[in-house]
Scaffold this motif. Sequence first.
Motif, short mmCIF file in Angstrom:
data_model
loop_
_atom_site.label_atom_id
_atom_site.label_comp_id
_atom_site.label_asym_id
_atom_site.label_seq_id
_atom_site.Cartn_x
_atom_site.Cartn_y
_atom_site.Cartn_z
N MET A 239 0.83 -1.19 0.00
CA MET A 239 0.00 0.00 0.00
C MET A 239 0.87 1.25 0.00
O MET A 239 0.69 2.16 -0.79
N VAL A 240 1.83 1.31 0.91
CA VAL A 240 2.75 2.45 1.00
C VAL A 240 4.15 1.95 0.65
O VAL A 240 4.61 0.93 1.20
N VAL A 241 4.82 2.65 -0.24
CA VAL A 241 6.14 2.24 -0.70
C VAL A 241 7.17 3.24 -0.17
O VAL A 241 6.92 4.45 -0.18
N LYS B 259 -1.39 1.44 -7.43
CA LYS B 259 -1.90 0.07 -7.48
C LYS B 259 -2.65 -0.32 -6.21
O LYS B 259 -2.96 -1.48 -6.00
N GLU B 260 -2.97 0.67 -5.38
CA GLU B 260 -3.67 0.39 -4.13
C GLU B 260 -5.10 -0.07 -4.41
O GLU B 260 -5.77 0.46 -5.30
N ASN C 288 -4.12 5.66 9.35
CA ASN C 288 -2.98 5.41 10.24
C ASN C 288 -2.21 4.14 9.86
O ASN C 288 -1.91 3.29 10.70
N ALA C 289 -1.93 4.00 8.58
CA ALA C 289 -1.03 2.93 8.16
C ALA C 289 0.36 3.22 8.72
O ALA C 289 0.85 4.35 8.65
N MET C 290 1.00 2.21 9.26
CA MET C 290 2.27 2.42 9.96
C MET C 290 3.45 2.01 9.09
O MET C 290 3.46 0.93 8.49
#
Length: 275
Positions: A1-3, A16-17, A23-25
Motif C-alpha cells: 500500500m505504501v512504498v 496500485k492500491e 494510520n497505516a504504519m
Amino acid sequence: MVVVSDRCDYVFVNGKEVKGKVNAMVNFTYQYLSAPLLVTVWVPRLPLQIDVSDTELSQIKGWRVPIVSNKRQTRDSDDEDEDERKGRGCALQYQHAMVRVFTQFVAEDASPWGQLSYLLGSDWQFDITDLVADFMKLEEPHVAQLQGGKILIGQEVGMTMVQVLSPLSDSILAEKTVTVLDDKVTITDMGVQLVAGLSLFLQPSTASSAAIVATAVAQELLHTPRQSTGGSALLNTLAVQFRFSPAKTSKRQGRGHDLCGDEEQIKGPNSRESN
C-alpha cells in the motif's frame, strides 16, 4: 500500500492500491533505533460518478456550421475563399454539454470491520475531471465527440456511453449514457457577459474546518484603452448563455465560428464551455 524509496527519504503510493487505510504504519529502523510513521492513504471510491450537464443533445434550428473535412488542413487553409468553404456543405450545430467526474476519497479505519472514513466527510465529493481526462472515451465516437475530456458535442443521431477507463487495466471505472436526438431545439433567448477580469475571495467553509471556500467573481469593466475582449483564454472573453425551447440552458464562452447556409444566421461561440 505504501512504498518507501530506496534511500528511505520519502514514502509514496504507486497507484496500485486496492483500498485506503487510516494510520497505516511505516517503521524506520537504524541499528537498534526504531521510529514509526503513521500515514493515511486515501483512495477514490468506485465507481466514479460522471456528471453531464445535458444527457440529451439536439440540433439547434437555424444554426448552421460548415462540415469539417477529414483531410488535414494546410497552413493556408484559413485563406480559402467563401465559395470553397460553402462547397464542403453545412449541417446544423448540435448542442454541447459539460462533462465532469466526481468521487469520494475513502480509507478503512483500524477497527475489525474496516469501517470507511471519508476525506472531509461523507457528503463531500471531489472534482477529478482533470486527473482522468486522458482516460475518458466514448463507446460510439461517431455519435458524439469529447473535447479535452470536458466538452461533449453531438455529431449524429444515436446513443453512446461516456466512459472512464482504468490506466492500469481494461476495467471501466465509470460510465454515463448520452443520447443524441433527431429533434431540434430553438434558441429563444440569449445573454452576453463581458469577463474582463476575475476577483478571488477565500473564506473558511462552514461545513468543514478542513476546507476553504474559493469564490470567483467576474469583472465586466475594461480598465485600459483599446483593451481587447479576446486576448486571453481566461480573461477578456465573452460568456454567452443561450436558452432553448424546449427549456434548456447552455453556457459558452469564446469567439464566433464560421456559419453558413440559407437559414437565419446566429452569431455563435466556439466549442468551449464555461461553468
